[in-house]
Write a protein that holds these residues in place. Structure first.
Motif, PDB file in Angstrom:
ATOM      1  N   LEU A 109       0.341   7.929   2.520  1.00  0.00           N
ATOM      2  CA  LEU A 109       0.856   8.813   1.476  1.00  0.00           C
ATOM      3  C   LEU A 109       0.003   8.663   0.223  1.00  0.00           C
ATOM      4  CD1 LEU A 109       4.731   8.342   1.745  1.00  0.00           C
ATOM      5  CD2 LEU A 109       3.249   9.971   2.936  1.00  0.00           C
ATOM      6  N   ILE A 110      -0.509   9.762  -0.273  1.00  0.00           N
ATOM      7  CA  ILE A 110      -1.282   9.750  -1.505  1.00  0.00           C
ATOM      8  C   ILE A 110      -0.300   9.832  -2.662  1.00  0.00           C
ATOM      9  CG2 ILE A 110      -3.051  10.908  -2.846  1.00  0.00           C
ATOM     10  CD1 ILE A 110      -4.226  11.950  -0.232  1.00  0.00           C
ATOM     11  N   ASP A 140      10.481  -1.090  -1.275  1.00  0.00           N
ATOM     12  CA  ASP A 140      11.735  -1.844  -1.353  1.00  0.00           C
ATOM     13  C   ASP A 140      12.500  -1.778  -0.033  1.00  0.00           C
ATOM     14  OD1 ASP A 140      11.333  -2.640  -3.950  1.00  0.00           O
ATOM     15  OD2 ASP A 140      12.694  -1.171  -4.840  1.00  0.00           O
ATOM     16  N   VAL A 141      12.527  -0.605   0.578  1.00  0.00           N
ATOM     17  CA  VAL A 141      13.312  -0.404   1.796  1.00  0.00           C
ATOM     18  C   VAL A 141      12.562  -0.863   3.037  1.00  0.00           C
ATOM     19  CG1 VAL A 141      14.357   1.352   3.294  1.00  0.00           C
ATOM     20  CG2 VAL A 141      14.674   1.468   0.810  1.00  0.00           C
ATOM     21  N   LEU A 142      11.254  -0.582   3.097  1.00  0.00           N
ATOM     22  CA  LEU A 142      10.439  -0.941   4.267  1.00  0.00           C
ATOM     23  C   LEU A 142       9.467  -2.051   3.865  1.00  0.00           C
ATOM     24  CD1 LEU A 142       9.647   2.660   5.568  1.00  0.00           C
ATOM     25  CD2 LEU A 142      11.449   1.113   6.356  1.00  0.00           C
ATOM     26  N   PRO A 143       9.784  -3.301   4.162  1.00  0.00           N
ATOM     27  CA  PRO A 143       8.976  -4.427   3.674  1.00  0.00           C
ATOM     28  C   PRO A 143       7.537  -4.436   4.172  1.00  0.00           C
ATOM     29  CG  PRO A 143      11.147  -5.178   4.409  1.00  0.00           C
ATOM     30  CD  PRO A 143      11.015  -3.763   4.849  1.00  0.00           C
ATOM     31  N   LEU A 144       7.235  -3.757   5.269  1.00  0.00           N
ATOM     32  CA  LEU A 144       5.872  -3.744   5.792  1.00  0.00           C
ATOM     33  C   LEU A 144       4.991  -2.699   5.108  1.00  0.00           C
ATOM     34  CD1 LEU A 144       6.468  -4.223   9.638  1.00  0.00           C
ATOM     35  CD2 LEU A 144       5.846  -5.937   7.918  1.00  0.00           C
ATOM     36  N   GLN A 163       4.815   2.788  10.005  1.00  0.00           N
ATOM     37  CA  GLN A 163       4.621   2.138   8.711  1.00  0.00           C
ATOM     38  C   GLN A 163       4.146   3.155   7.683  1.00  0.00           C
ATOM     39  OE1 GLN A 163       2.265  -1.452   8.693  1.00  0.00           O
ATOM     40  NE2 GLN A 163       3.232  -2.257  10.544  1.00  0.00           N
ATOM     41  N   VAL A 164       4.265   2.765   6.425  1.00  0.00           N
ATOM     42  CA  VAL A 164       3.794   3.595   5.317  1.00  0.00           C
ATOM     43  C   VAL A 164       2.750   2.813   4.538  1.00  0.00           C
ATOM     44  CG1 VAL A 164       4.415   4.783   3.176  1.00  0.00           C
ATOM     45  CG2 VAL A 164       5.988   4.831   5.131  1.00  0.00           C
ATOM     46  N   TRP A 165       1.603   3.440   4.307  1.00  0.00           N
ATOM     47  CA  TRP A 165       0.590   2.891   3.410  1.00  0.00           C
ATOM     48  C   TRP A 165       0.459   3.841   2.238  1.00  0.00           C
ATOM     49  CZ3 TRP A 165      -3.868   1.784   7.446  1.00  0.00           C
ATOM     50  CH2 TRP A 165      -3.432   0.793   8.341  1.00  0.00           C
ATOM     51  N   LEU A 166       0.611   3.316   1.039  1.00  0.00           N
ATOM     52  CA  LEU A 166       0.530   4.119  -0.177  1.00  0.00           C
ATOM     53  C   LEU A 166      -0.855   3.980  -0.791  1.00  0.00           C
ATOM     54  CD1 LEU A 166       3.967   3.018  -1.611  1.00  0.00           C
ATOM     55  CD2 LEU A 166       3.414   5.352  -0.937  1.00  0.00           C
ATOM     56  N   LEU A 167      -1.528   5.091  -0.941  1.00  0.00           N
ATOM     57  CA  LEU A 167      -2.817   5.121  -1.629  1.00  0.00           C
ATOM     58  C   LEU A 167      -2.531   5.669  -3.026  1.00  0.00           C
ATOM     59  CD1 LEU A 167      -5.821   4.579  -1.425  1.00  0.00           C
ATOM     60  CD2 LEU A 167      -6.119   6.875  -0.449  1.00  0.00           C
ATOM     61  N   THR A 168      -2.441   4.766  -3.978  1.00  0.00           N
ATOM     62  CA  THR A 168      -1.843   5.072  -5.268  1.00  0.00           C
ATOM     63  C   THR A 168      -2.873   5.223  -6.375  1.00  0.00           C
ATOM     64  OG1 THR A 168       0.142   3.845  -4.623  1.00  0.00           O
ATOM     65  CG2 THR A 168      -0.159   4.259  -6.972  1.00  0.00           C
ATOM     66  N   HIS A 169      -2.761   6.300  -7.116  1.00  0.00           N
ATOM     67  CA  HIS A 169      -3.608   6.475  -8.298  1.00  0.00           C
ATOM     68  C   HIS A 169      -3.257   5.375  -9.309  1.00  0.00           C
ATOM     69  CE1 HIS A 169      -5.363   8.276 -11.915  1.00  0.00           C
ATOM     70  NE2 HIS A 169      -6.073   9.039 -11.103  1.00  0.00           N
ATOM     71  N   PRO A 170      -4.256   4.770  -9.968  1.00  0.00           N
ATOM     72  CA  PRO A 170      -3.965   3.621 -10.846  1.00  0.00           C
ATOM     73  C   PRO A 170      -3.029   3.945 -11.986  1.00  0.00           C
ATOM     74  CG  PRO A 170      -6.258   4.356 -11.086  1.00  0.00           C
ATOM     75  CD  PRO A 170      -5.717   5.035  -9.865  1.00  0.00           C
ATOM     76  N   TYR A 171      -2.955   5.193 -12.410  1.00  0.00           N
ATOM     77  CA  TYR A 171      -2.043   5.540 -13.499  1.00  0.00           C
ATOM     78  C   TYR A 171      -0.575   5.416 -13.087  1.00  0.00           C
ATOM     79  CZ  TYR A 171      -5.951   7.592 -16.160  1.00  0.00           C
ATOM     80  OH  TYR A 171      -7.115   7.799 -16.848  1.00  0.00           O
TER      81      TYR A 171
END
Length: 268
Positions: free
Chosen positions: A160-161, A95-99, A73-81
Motif C-alpha cells: 500500500l502506497i 496495530d491490528v496486523l502485527p506482521l 500481509q500488508v507492507w506500507l510504502l510511506t511518504h516521509p511526510y
C-alpha cells in the motif's frame, strides 16, 4: 492512498530511525527543493496525546486495540511526510496486523530491507494501485491472483502506497523496484467513512479502508472486520476530540472490540 493532505506511522521499525541524506529528503519532497528549516506545527500540535495511539488523551484509542492474524500481509510504502501526522490511518493496520511492515519512501535511496523482502520467494507482492493508465495494463491482476498465491503456499502481500494521491502517483512512477510487480486495483462500491479530512470523492478510501476491503475480498474476513471496527473507533474518537468532547460510552464498533479483547485471544 488518499486525496487529502494526510495519509497512513509510529516508529515501530528500525528503518524509521535511519537518517536519510539531505538529497534523499529533497527527493522525497518532490518539487520541494527548499524544505522548511523549522519543524512544521500543524493545528492541534500542542494537544496532549497518548504515547501509544497518538490520539488526544481525552479519547485514547488504546482500550480498543485488538490484534488479528491474516494469510495476507500488508507492507506500507510511506511518504516521509506521513509518519508524524496523527490522522494517518496506515498505523491502524500495523496495530491490528502485527506482521505489517512499514518502509519510508525515498526515490534515490530505497530501503535495503524492502529490497531483500521483495527478493524473498516466500512472498508474492502486489502493488495496490488504480488500473487507470494503459502503460501498465499487462501487469494488472485481480483478487483471484491473491487467492491463487495462497493456494500455492505463498504469502500474498499488499503493498500500500501511504500518501496523498499526488504523492502516491509519484511513488508508483518513480520506484523502479516496483516496476516488475503485479498491480492490484481495488474495485469496490464502498464509500469512505473517513471523517477527519475531506476527500475529492466519496469513492476515495483512506489507507486503512483499502486494506480492510482487500482483506475481505481475498478471504481474511475476520481480520478485515477487526480492522474496520478499529478504524471506526479511531474515526469516532478523533472526531470527538477535535471538539474537546469526551465520549461517554463506546459506539457499536468500540463495543465489539471490547468484547473481542475480553476473550483474551488473537483473532484468526
Amino acid at each position: 492512498m488518499r486525496d487529502d493532505a494526510e495519509l497512513t506511522i509510529e516508529p515501530r521499525s528500525s528503518s524509521e530511525t535511519q537518517q536519510p541524506s539531505a538529497d534523499a529528503r529533497r527527493d522525497a519532497a518532490g518539487e520541494d527543493a527548499n524544505p522548511p528549516r523549522r519543524e512544521f506545527k500543524a493545528r492541534g500540535s500542542f494537544v496532549e496525546r497518548c504515547d501509544g495511539c497518538r490520539l488526544p488523551v481525552l479519547n485514547c484509542l488504546c482500550p480498543y486495540r485488538v490484534t488479528a492474524t491474516s494469510d495476507a500481509q500488508v507492507w506500507l510504502l510511506t511518504h516521509p511526510y506521513e509518519h508524524n501526522k496523527p490522522t494517518n490511518t496506515g498505523r491502524l493496520i500495523a496495530d491490528v496486523l502485527p506482521l505489517t511492515q512499514t518502509f519510508t519512501w525515498y526515490r534515490t535511496a530505497p530501503e535495503a530491507r524492502l529490497l531483500e523482502l521483495l527478493a524473498d520467494r516466500r512472498y508474492v507482492p502486489f502493488v495496490v494501485f488504480p488500473d487507470d493508465q494503459p502503460d501498465y495494463q499487462h501487469r494488472v491482476v485481480d483478487e483471484r491472483a491473491v487467492i491463487g498465491a495462497k493456494q500455492d503456499g505463498f504469502i500474498p502481500v499488499f503493498i500500500l502506497i501511504d500518501g496523498t494521491w499526488r504523492q502516491a502517483r509519484r511513488i508508483f512512477r518513480k520506484s523502479p523496484y516496483l516496476d516488475g510487480l503485479p498491480v492490484l486495483p481495488l474495485h469496490t462500491d464502498r464509500l469512505t467513512r473517513y471523517r477527519l479530512r475531506k476527500p475529492a470523492s466519496a469513492s476515495h478510501l483512506c489507507t486503512a479502508e483499502v486494506a480492510a476491503e482487500l482483506l475481505r475480498k481475498t478471504g481474511d474476513v475476520t481480520a478485515a472486520s477487526v480492522l474496520d471496527d478499529y478504524f471506526d473507533a479511531f474515526n469516532e474518537s478523533y472526531a470527538a476530540s477535535r471538539f474537546y468532547h469526551k465520549l461517554e460510552k463506546p459506539n457499536a464498533a468500540m463495543q465489539r472490540l471490547l468484547d473481542r479483547r475480553a476473550t483474551g485471544s488473537t483473532y484468526a
